[in-house]
Design a protein around this motif. Structure first.
Motif, PDB file in Angstrom:
ATOM      1  N   GLN A 171       0.870  -1.261  -0.041  1.00  0.00           N
ATOM      2  CA  GLN A 171       0.000  -0.227  -0.160  1.00  0.00           C
ATOM      3  C   GLN A 171       0.907   1.099  -0.134  1.00  0.00           C
ATOM      4  OE1 GLN A 171      -2.200  -1.070   3.763  1.00  0.00           O
ATOM      5  NE2 GLN A 171      -3.835  -2.035   2.410  1.00  0.00           N
ATOM      6  N   VAL A 172       2.138   1.133   0.637  1.00  0.00           N
ATOM      7  CA  VAL A 172       3.000   2.413   0.613  1.00  0.00           C
ATOM      8  C   VAL A 172       3.403   2.594  -0.762  1.00  0.00           C
ATOM      9  CG1 VAL A 172       5.406   3.353   1.391  1.00  0.00           C
ATOM     10  CG2 VAL A 172       3.484   2.324   3.168  1.00  0.00           C
ATOM     11  N   ARG A 173       3.697   1.521  -1.360  1.00  0.00           N
ATOM     12  CA  ARG A 173       4.538   1.314  -2.859  1.00  0.00           C
ATOM     13  C   ARG A 173       3.125   1.966  -3.736  1.00  0.00           C
ATOM     14  NH1 ARG A 173       5.096  -3.518  -3.209  1.00  0.00           N
ATOM     15  NH2 ARG A 173       7.541  -3.605  -2.989  1.00  0.00           N
ATOM     16  N   ASP A 174       1.998   1.597  -3.622  1.00  0.00           N
ATOM     17  CA  ASP A 174       1.056   2.091  -4.494  1.00  0.00           C
ATOM     18  C   ASP A 174       0.744   3.618  -4.134  1.00  0.00           C
ATOM     19  OD1 ASP A 174       0.700  -0.383  -5.546  1.00  0.00           O
ATOM     20  OD2 ASP A 174      -0.836  -0.998  -4.444  1.00  0.00           O
ATOM     21  N   TYR A 175       0.851   4.116  -3.151  1.00  0.00           N
ATOM     22  CA  TYR A 175       0.802   5.390  -2.606  1.00  0.00           C
ATOM     23  C   TYR A 175       1.719   6.286  -3.408  1.00  0.00           C
ATOM     24  CZ  TYR A 175      -0.066   9.380   0.182  1.00  0.00           C
ATOM     25  OH  TYR A 175      -0.044  11.017   0.643  1.00  0.00           O
ATOM     26  N   LEU A 176       2.930   5.906  -3.281  1.00  0.00           N
ATOM     27  CA  LEU A 176       4.090   6.665  -3.534  1.00  0.00           C
ATOM     28  C   LEU A 176       4.037   6.664  -5.226  1.00  0.00           C
ATOM     29  CD1 LEU A 176       6.996   5.908  -1.346  1.00  0.00           C
ATOM     30  CD2 LEU A 176       5.183   7.669  -1.110  1.00  0.00           C
ATOM     31  N   ARG A 177       3.746   5.761  -5.692  1.00  0.00           N
ATOM     32  CA  ARG A 177       3.906   5.725  -7.287  1.00  0.00           C
ATOM     33  C   ARG A 177       2.730   6.443  -8.003  1.00  0.00           C
ATOM     34  NH1 ARG A 177       2.688   2.088 -10.569  1.00  0.00           N
ATOM     35  NH2 ARG A 177       4.329   2.487 -11.891  1.00  0.00           N
ATOM     36  N   SER A 312      14.866  12.822  -6.034  1.00  0.00           N
ATOM     37  CA  SER A 312      13.968  13.090  -5.105  1.00  0.00           C
ATOM     38  C   SER A 312      12.627  13.640  -5.754  1.00  0.00           C
ATOM     39  CB  SER A 312      14.361  13.767  -3.908  1.00  0.00           C
ATOM     40  OG  SER A 312      14.607  15.244  -4.506  1.00  0.00           O
ATOM     41  N   PHE A 313      11.522  13.594  -5.186  1.00  0.00           N
ATOM     42  CA  PHE A 313      10.323  14.293  -5.812  1.00  0.00           C
ATOM     43  C   PHE A 313       9.337  14.878  -4.507  1.00  0.00           C
ATOM     44  CE2 PHE A 313       8.786  10.136  -5.686  1.00  0.00           C
ATOM     45  CZ  PHE A 313       7.484  10.274  -5.318  1.00  0.00           C
ATOM     46  N   THR A 314       8.595  15.847  -4.723  1.00  0.00           N
ATOM     47  CA  THR A 314       7.599  16.237  -3.719  1.00  0.00           C
ATOM     48  C   THR A 314       6.211  16.056  -4.217  1.00  0.00           C
ATOM     49  OG1 THR A 314       8.083  18.503  -4.309  1.00  0.00           O
ATOM     50  CG2 THR A 314       9.409  17.838  -2.501  1.00  0.00           C
ATOM     51  N   ALA A 332       7.751  14.377   0.788  1.00  0.00           N
ATOM     52  CA  ALA A 332       9.131  14.610   0.100  1.00  0.00           C
ATOM     53  C   ALA A 332       9.365  13.127   0.032  1.00  0.00           C
ATOM     54  CB  ALA A 332      10.130  15.199   0.585  1.00  0.00           C
ATOM     55  N   VAL A 333       9.825  12.520  -1.111  1.00  0.00           N
ATOM     56  CA  VAL A 333      10.363  11.304  -1.266  1.00  0.00           C
ATOM     57  C   VAL A 333      11.627  11.354  -1.815  1.00  0.00           C
ATOM     58  CG1 VAL A 333      10.005   8.989  -2.286  1.00  0.00           C
ATOM     59  CG2 VAL A 333       8.138  10.521  -1.824  1.00  0.00           C
ATOM     60  N   MET A 334      12.884  10.877  -1.103  1.00  0.00           N
ATOM     61  CA  MET A 334      13.992  10.984  -1.648  1.00  0.00           C
ATOM     62  C   MET A 334      15.075   9.511  -1.406  1.00  0.00           C
ATOM     63  SD  MET A 334      15.293  12.987   1.592  1.00  0.00           S
ATOM     64  CE  MET A 334      13.672  14.050   1.841  1.00  0.00           C
ATOM     65  N   CYS A 335      15.667   9.356  -2.509  1.00  0.00           N
ATOM     66  CA  CYS A 335      16.588   8.275  -2.276  1.00  0.00           C
ATOM     67  C   CYS A 335      17.979   8.567  -2.095  1.00  0.00           C
ATOM     68  CB  CYS A 335      16.523   7.288  -3.731  1.00  0.00           C
ATOM     69  SG  CYS A 335      17.298   5.718  -3.719  1.00  0.00           S
ATOM     70  N   VAL A 336      18.419   7.921  -1.034  1.00  0.00           N
ATOM     71  CA  VAL A 336      20.147   8.473  -0.529  1.00  0.00           C
ATOM     72  C   VAL A 336      21.067   6.906  -0.639  1.00  0.00           C
ATOM     73  CG1 VAL A 336      21.378   9.221   1.287  1.00  0.00           C
ATOM     74  CG2 VAL A 336      18.990  10.101   1.103  1.00  0.00           C
ATOM     75  N   GLU A 337      21.869   7.095  -1.103  1.00  0.00           N
ATOM     76  CA  GLU A 337      22.631   5.914  -1.366  1.00  0.00           C
ATOM     77  C   GLU A 337      23.250   5.657   0.148  1.00  0.00           C
ATOM     78  OE1 GLU A 337      23.018   3.917  -3.883  1.00  0.00           O
ATOM     79  OE2 GLU A 337      21.554   5.121  -4.953  1.00  0.00           O
TER      80      GLU A 337
END
Length: 360
Positions: A171-177, A312-314, A332-337
């Protein structure tokens, strides 16, 4: 698995014990003043009763009041300034303790995470169960062991372990997509969620939590993950679950439309929305790229993770009316290595401080 909650509590207890030495000096000075007042009262008795005698009685009463409040020396020191009504400001000390999530925290965590998807119905109980059952990694902050949590930080592997096939993670995956309108960024999101070695950070806390909570929470999380991935007492499969290559962070931020003069939009690569530096602003002028919205961060770690994010995106929070002139809530969604997490933590510790760090 190694834990650092006990060290945090010991450090906090050590800091709390130091101010308690100060009231002894105050008591001595108050005793000296009180003795002087007694001598003045004896002189006034020899001269007879009058206004001076009444003043000395008032002084005695104030002196006794100081003795009663001596154990609260830390709060009395904060009463040097008055508000508009002449009443002294007082410091309110709140005790913070770090704990592993336990069954007793179920209802408190559920209340804390009910709005995790901004009012969207999801398997909140499943997420809380996952937090409690994951004993190797995760921390809650409470005033005491029997109180409800008011802060949480944990991490879950999106492709391995119990959380991978859970309803709440789907559900988190679907919400963010569904909130990511840029096709290229959505493709990166899909690869991160389905790729090996991705950790979803689950971070929630009450709005009025002090920023000083963030550094020890992040430090404990990273140290627990490192310990879980290297602990030879556990099977290799379980250790592999915590060998993260990247962290996907999903958090609350705000923007000021009046400051930017434009609506908040989607951000692309490079940690957009983190307060563009001069080189980035110059690059935007050359490429003609639209100015990113000004981001107001609620939690300290969000700002520094955003600065080192690979992309990232908002998106705006739906269903929440905003009055004219108010800040607009965003997600805000962000990806950090993984290799840049230590860099973000070092910047945060330098600015906010860290009570768990050496010399902090």
């Amino acid at each position: 698995m190694p834990k650092r909650k006990a060290e945090a509590e010991a450090k906090r207890d050590e800091e709390e014990e130091q101010p308690e030495e100060q009231p002894n000096d105050d008591d001595d000075s108050e005793d000296e003043d009180f003795s002087a007042e007694e001598a003045s009262e004896d002189d006034s008795d020899n001269e007879g009763e009058g206004d001076e005698g009444e003043d000395s009685d008032d002084d005695d009463e104030s002196g006794s009041g100081s003795d009663d409040s001596a154990p609260e020396a830390s709060s009395s020191e904060a009463e040097s300034e008055d508000d508009e009504e002449g009443e002294a400001y007082k410091e309110v000390n709140v005790q913070f303790e770090f704990f592993d999530p336990q069954e007793r925290d179920f209802l408190g965590l559920k209340a804390l995470l009910t709005t995790y998807l901004d009012g969207l119905q999801y398997d909140c109980s499943g997420l809380v169960d996952a937090i409690i059952k994951q004993t190797a990694v995760g921390t809650v902050v409470k005033s005491s062991e029997d109180d409800d949590p008011f802060a949480l930080l944990s991490a879950f592997n999106t492709t391995r372990g119990p959380a991978a096939g859970s309803a709440w993670l789907g559900q988190v995956r679907d919400y963010l997509r569904s909130r990511c309108s840029d096709p290229d960024t959505r493709d990166k999101l899909d690869k991160a969620l389905s790729g090996p070695g991705t950790a979803l950070l689950v971070s929630e806390r009450l709005i009025n939590c002090p920023p000083q909570l963030a550094p020890p929470l992040v430090q404990m999380l990273l140290e627990e993950i490192e310990g879980a991935a290297a602990d030879e007492d556990y099977p290799e499969e379980e250790r592999e679950e915590f060998r993260f290559q990247r962290y996907l962070h999903f958090t609350r931020v705000y923007t000021d439309p009046q400051e930017d003069g434009e609506e908040a939009g989607q951000d692309g690569e490079g940690g957009a929305g983190a307060g563009p530096s001069a080189p980035r602003q110059a690059a935007e002028k050359k490429t003609g790229k639209a100015k990113s919205p000004l981001i107001v961060y609620v939690r300290p770690e969000d700002e520094y993770l955003h600065q080192v994010a690979s992309w990232s995106f908002t998106f705006p929070v739906e269903g929440r009316p905003v009055a004219k002139g108010d800040l607009r809530p965003l997600r805000a969604v962000m990806c950090v290595e993984a290799g840049r997490m230590a860099e973000a933590r070092a910047m945060m510790d330098l600015v906010v401080g860290n009570m768990m760090a050496e010399g902090g």
